[in-house]
Scaffold this motif. Structure first.
Motif, PDB file in Angstrom:
ATOM      1  N   PRO A  41       0.795  -1.225   0.000  1.00 54.44           N
ATOM      2  CA  PRO A  41       0.000   0.000   0.000  1.00 54.44           C
ATOM      3  C   PRO A  41       0.827   1.275   0.000  1.00 54.44           C
ATOM      4  O   PRO A  41       0.389   2.307  -0.453  1.00 54.44           O
ATOM      5  CB  PRO A  41      -0.842  -0.115   1.277  1.00 54.44           C
ATOM      6  N   TRP A  42       2.075   1.206   0.497  1.00 54.27           N
ATOM      7  CA  TRP A  42       2.854   2.446   0.558  1.00 54.27           C
ATOM      8  C   TRP A  42       3.506   2.757  -0.774  1.00 54.27           C
ATOM      9  O   TRP A  42       4.206   3.738  -0.925  1.00 54.27           O
ATOM     10  CB  TRP A  42       3.916   2.353   1.641  1.00 54.27           C
ATOM     11  N   ARG A 164       6.458  -5.720  11.100  1.00 51.16           N
ATOM     12  CA  ARG A 164       6.088  -5.549   9.699  1.00 51.16           C
ATOM     13  C   ARG A 164       7.249  -5.112   8.833  1.00 51.16           C
ATOM     14  O   ARG A 164       7.298  -5.388   7.647  1.00 51.16           O
ATOM     15  CB  ARG A 164       4.955  -4.529   9.575  1.00 51.16           C
ATOM     16  N   MET A 165       8.192  -4.384   9.439  1.00 43.71           N
ATOM     17  CA  MET A 165       9.260  -3.812   8.620  1.00 43.71           C
ATOM     18  C   MET A 165      10.417  -4.771   8.463  1.00 43.71           C
ATOM     19  O   MET A 165      10.780  -5.483   9.383  1.00 43.71           O
ATOM     20  CB  MET A 165       9.741  -2.505   9.244  1.00 43.71           C
ATOM     21  N   TRP A 169      14.980  -2.034   6.685  1.00 42.44           N
ATOM     22  CA  TRP A 169      14.261  -0.831   7.098  1.00 42.44           C
ATOM     23  C   TRP A 169      14.638  -0.396   8.495  1.00 42.44           C
ATOM     24  O   TRP A 169      15.011   0.736   8.738  1.00 42.44           O
ATOM     25  CB  TRP A 169      12.758  -1.104   7.058  1.00 42.44           C
ATOM     26  N   THR A 239       1.869   9.562   7.287  1.00 42.65           N
ATOM     27  CA  THR A 239       0.783   8.674   6.866  1.00 42.65           C
ATOM     28  C   THR A 239       0.763   7.498   7.848  1.00 42.65           C
ATOM     29  O   THR A 239       1.377   6.470   7.579  1.00 42.65           O
ATOM     30  CB  THR A 239       1.057   8.131   5.442  1.00 42.65           C
ATOM     31  N   LEU A 241       0.630   4.386   9.514  1.00 45.03           N
ATOM     32  CA  LEU A 241       0.417   3.068   8.916  1.00 45.03           C
ATOM     33  C   LEU A 241      -0.526   2.227   9.777  1.00 45.03           C
ATOM     34  O   LEU A 241      -0.278   2.036  10.969  1.00 45.03           O
ATOM     35  CB  LEU A 241       1.775   2.375   8.790  1.00 45.03           C
ATOM     36  N   ASN A 242      -1.614   1.768   9.155  1.00 40.63           N
ATOM     37  CA  ASN A 242      -2.555   0.852   9.830  1.00 40.63           C
ATOM     38  C   ASN A 242      -3.395   1.492  10.929  1.00 40.63           C
ATOM     39  O   ASN A 242      -4.100   0.792  11.632  1.00 40.63           O
ATOM     40  CB  ASN A 242      -1.803  -0.333  10.456  1.00 40.63           C
TER      41      ASN A 242
ATOM     42  N   SER B  50      -4.117   2.038   3.347  1.00 37.20           N
ATOM     43  CA  SER B  50      -2.852   1.571   3.934  1.00 37.20           C
ATOM     44  C   SER B  50      -3.127   0.662   5.133  1.00 37.20           C
ATOM     45  O   SER B  50      -2.281  -0.108   5.549  1.00 37.20           O
ATOM     46  CB  SER B  50      -2.028   2.772   4.386  1.00 37.20           C
ATOM     47  N   THR B  51      -4.354   0.765   5.656  1.00 39.44           N
ATOM     48  CA  THR B  51      -4.654  -0.065   6.826  1.00 39.44           C
ATOM     49  C   THR B  51      -4.788  -1.527   6.421  1.00 39.44           C
ATOM     50  O   THR B  51      -4.907  -2.396   7.273  1.00 39.44           O
ATOM     51  CB  THR B  51      -5.986   0.375   7.454  1.00 39.44           C
ATOM     52  N   GLU B  52      -4.787  -1.808   5.126  1.00 41.26           N
ATOM     53  CA  GLU B  52      -4.922  -3.206   4.704  1.00 41.26           C
ATOM     54  C   GLU B  52      -3.582  -3.927   4.751  1.00 41.26           C
ATOM     55  O   GLU B  52      -3.475  -5.092   4.410  1.00 41.26           O
ATOM     56  CB  GLU B  52      -5.486  -3.272   3.280  1.00 41.26           C
ATOM     57  N   LEU B  53      -2.566  -3.192   5.163  1.00 44.41           N
ATOM     58  CA  LEU B  53      -1.242  -3.815   5.218  1.00 44.41           C
ATOM     59  C   LEU B  53      -1.275  -5.067   6.085  1.00 44.41           C
ATOM     60  O   LEU B  53      -1.828  -5.070   7.173  1.00 44.41           O
ATOM     61  CB  LEU B  53      -0.230  -2.838   5.821  1.00 44.41           C
ATOM     62  N   LEU B  55       0.715  -8.253   8.103  1.00 45.30           N
ATOM     63  CA  LEU B  55       2.000  -8.571   8.723  1.00 45.30           C
ATOM     64  C   LEU B  55       2.890  -9.221   7.679  1.00 45.30           C
ATOM     65  O   LEU B  55       2.446 -10.047   6.897  1.00 45.30           O
ATOM     66  CB  LEU B  55       1.794  -9.533   9.893  1.00 45.30           C
ATOM     67  N   GLY B  56       4.150  -8.802   7.680  1.00 41.46           N
ATOM     68  CA  GLY B  56       5.082  -9.451   6.764  1.00 41.46           C
ATOM     69  C   GLY B  56       5.075  -8.835   5.380  1.00 41.46           C
ATOM     70  O   GLY B  56       5.979  -9.069   4.594  1.00 41.46           O
ATOM     71  N   GLU B  57       4.084  -7.997   5.090  1.00 37.92           N
ATOM     72  CA  GLU B  57       4.087  -7.370   3.769  1.00 37.92           C
ATOM     73  C   GLU B  57       5.190  -6.328   3.672  1.00 37.92           C
ATOM     74  O   GLU B  57       5.537  -5.869   2.614  1.00 37.92           O
ATOM     75  CB  GLU B  57       2.732  -6.688   3.493  1.00 37.92           C
ATOM     76  N   GLY B  58       5.718  -5.933   4.847  1.00 33.76           N
ATOM     77  CA  GLY B  58       6.748  -4.889   4.872  1.00 33.76           C
ATOM     78  C   GLY B  58       6.089  -3.599   5.294  1.00 33.76           C
ATOM     79  O   GLY B  58       4.924  -3.596   5.687  1.00 33.76           O
ATOM     80  N   ALA B  59       6.783  -2.490   5.235  1.00 35.07           N
ATOM     81  CA  ALA B  59       6.179  -1.219   5.637  1.00 35.07           C
ATOM     82  C   ALA B  59       6.980  -0.059   5.090  1.00 35.07           C
ATOM     83  O   ALA B  59       7.977  -0.241   4.396  1.00 35.07           O
ATOM     84  CB  ALA B  59       6.106  -1.138   7.156  1.00 35.07           C
ATOM     85  N   GLU B  60       6.531   1.161   5.412  1.00 38.52           N
ATOM     86  CA  GLU B  60       7.212   2.329   4.883  1.00 38.52           C
ATOM     87  C   GLU B  60       7.612   3.242   6.035  1.00 38.52           C
ATOM     88  O   GLU B  60       7.234   3.014   7.178  1.00 38.52           O
ATOM     89  CB  GLU B  60       6.292   3.094   3.932  1.00 38.52           C
ATOM     90  N   ASP B  61       8.370   4.253   5.721  1.00 33.73           N
ATOM     91  CA  ASP B  61       8.702   5.245   6.722  1.00 33.73           C
ATOM     92  C   ASP B  61       7.525   6.196   6.831  1.00 33.73           C
ATOM     93  O   ASP B  61       7.296   7.020   5.965  1.00 33.73           O
ATOM     94  CB  ASP B  61       9.957   6.005   6.283  1.00 33.73           C
ATOM     95  N   ASP B  62       6.770   6.090   7.899  1.00 36.95           N
ATOM     96  CA  ASP B  62       5.502   6.822   7.930  1.00 36.95           C
ATOM     97  C   ASP B  62       5.734   8.314   8.065  1.00 36.95           C
ATOM     98  O   ASP B  62       4.819   9.103   7.962  1.00 36.95           O
ATOM     99  CB  ASP B  62       4.631   6.313   9.080  1.00 36.95           C
ATOM    100  N   THR B 209      12.160   1.696  -4.477  1.00 33.60           N
ATOM    101  CA  THR B 209      10.763   1.916  -4.122  1.00 33.60           C
ATOM    102  C   THR B 209      10.459   3.408  -3.981  1.00 33.60           C
ATOM    103  O   THR B 209      11.228   4.138  -3.366  1.00 33.60           O
ATOM    104  CB  THR B 209      10.454   1.226  -2.779  1.00 33.60           C
ATOM    105  N   TYR B 211       7.867   5.427  -2.265  1.00 30.21           N
ATOM    106  CA  TYR B 211       6.779   5.378  -1.309  1.00 30.21           C
ATOM    107  C   TYR B 211       5.740   6.444  -1.607  1.00 30.21           C
ATOM    108  O   TYR B 211       6.071   7.597  -1.803  1.00 30.21           O
ATOM    109  CB  TYR B 211       7.342   5.559   0.100  1.00 30.21           C
TER     110      TYR B 211
END
Lengths: 289, 289
Positions: A41-42, A164-165, A169, A239, A241-242, B50-53, B55-62, B209, B211
């Protein structure tokens, strides 16, 4: 041989039918399933390219024009500056905005509400798909609500960081001395949560399409940031996250609203620091044809 | 009865297996298939929350912080205005931007390139996910290229109006006296096409990536519009439907860039008119908590 010879036409038919259904399902579900699996999503890969529009899917007003009925057209006039004045104004506006930085150290000094209201009014002048104005600016000044927001965000952030990260990261962020503790969510005099209205509700409770609502709200946020810089206040574009649904419920926003951005707003604290980032040069972002 | 009694355990097994596969396929493909069928690119429903993230999908720098290595932190200071000055500046900025309208009648009078460059430099100060600055501003001043762009857009627009758009849409637009003929694409001294870089390319040709690149570029566009209004120039925010790939090829942009917005820029023509739209009031877009 014994096996196949025992296949009656009846079962051949059933088997053929089921196999056909499976193949058809795979073909239709396939591409979407792939997108689902790789979706992050990001990254905006999940925003379908408008060029994917299929005949008959319908379309939008590509000029973002309003759709009110019997809309009158009125003469338009605007300020006209001499060329040297235009150049001067354009340069000064750039120099003002080039001083803007994302600041994570925000003072608890109070800020006049009238200033915040004018900044939001400025953001509200943004264009939007079919003039739907699909934005809601929630201004949180209640310390208890600010703290609840902080708890929700830090709770999710901790999970982001720990689970998650990816390891890369977490290491990148360690280098930046950032973690899931966000003091500014308590200290900033205002937390401004910008919600996008993914659809509107008509009097008859039918849904009203909100064309390109995310692009529209993001454009409004750009004007918001310019207006904020113009009065000497700072923020950091985030933003969470979640956290969307929990914050939506906490702030009692209706189901058609989704949290897009959270901006803590205030004066920078005395000891504020920022990472020493450089911006791309004009030639790196502009092409002349 | 004769039918079922003839079912050998072997075929029962095969049938059961196939039925299971179908059900499984339906369950997994189901939601995505639904999204596919109802997907309308001009509505942002296809941008996953973004709330559909998972676990394990990874993440971003919020916080959209840069990821450069060994990044130094430096002291930050900003202009500080007295409160009454802040209020005044915030009100004047709102009043300036509130005069902005989307204008479709653009004069062919020349505009100094330096002004356009400064407006783009201002837009380039926007924050971006992980400081990726994922935008390219293509400034088209060549009359032949402008005309080619017009041909591509009007060709697609005509199809949009005649085939892709629902009857209701066409009627709505008739009321607004708009159609797929867009003179301003020839008359405006500049056509500025804003591309989002959906991913970056690293020296080793790996993908970097980007973001939230669409939100970032849209925020930059908001600052662009504010900077344009500040110098007395006009534009109309447009998202040319289905023209992205053809315009990308025409302008020789690489595959990682997708057209987000097209903005014709210039002075308004003498007889310019605008639909008599009203904007929502502060209380309609702002909530205090």
């Amino acid at each position: 041989m014994e096996l196949f010879s025992s296949l009656s036409p009846f079962f051949v038919a059933i088997l053929g039918l089921l196999v056909a259904i499976i193949l058809r399902g795979k073909r239709r579900g396939g591409p979407e399933k792939a997108r689902w699996e790789e979706s992050r999503p990001w990254v905006d890969e999940d925003l379908r390219d408008s060029t994917e529009l299929q005949l008959g899917e319908g379309a939008e007003d590509d000029e973002w024009q309003g759709l009110e009925e019997n809309l009158q057209h009125v003469p338009f006039s605007s300020e006209r500056y001499p060329e040297d004045e235009m150049v001067k104004r354009s340069r000064e506006f750039y120099e003002l905005l080039n001083k803007r930085r994302s600041v994570r150290y925000i003072s608890d000094e109070p800020v006049p509400r009238e200033v915040i209201d004018n900044v939001i009014k400025a953001a509200g002048t943004a264009p939007s798909g079919a003039h739907t104005e699909p934005w809601t600016f929630v201004v949180v000044q209640d310390p208890n609500v600010k703290h609840k927001i902080r708890e929700i965000i830090e709770e999710e952030e901790e999970v982001n960081y720990k689970k998650r990260m990816g390891e890369k990261w977490v290491n990148d962020l360690k280098r930046l001395r950032t973690n899931w503790v966000k003091d500014y969510l308590d200290t900033a005099p205002y937390l401004i949560l910008i919600f996008k209205q993914v659809y509107g509700l008509l009097p008859d409770n039918k849904r009203k399409t909100h064309y390109y609502n995310e692009i529209s709200v993001s454009i409004a946020c750009g004007i918001f940031l310019a207006a904020l810089q113009n009065v000497g206040l700072v923020t950091v574009t985030s933003t969470p996250l979640n956290c969307g649904p929990r914050l939506r419920v906490l702030l009692q926003r209706s189901l058609n609203e989704k949290l897009l951005l959270l901006l803590p707003v205030g004066y920078p604290s005395k000891d504020a620091t920022v990472p020493d980032l450089k911006r791309k040069l004009l030639d790196e972002i502009r092409v002349i044809v």
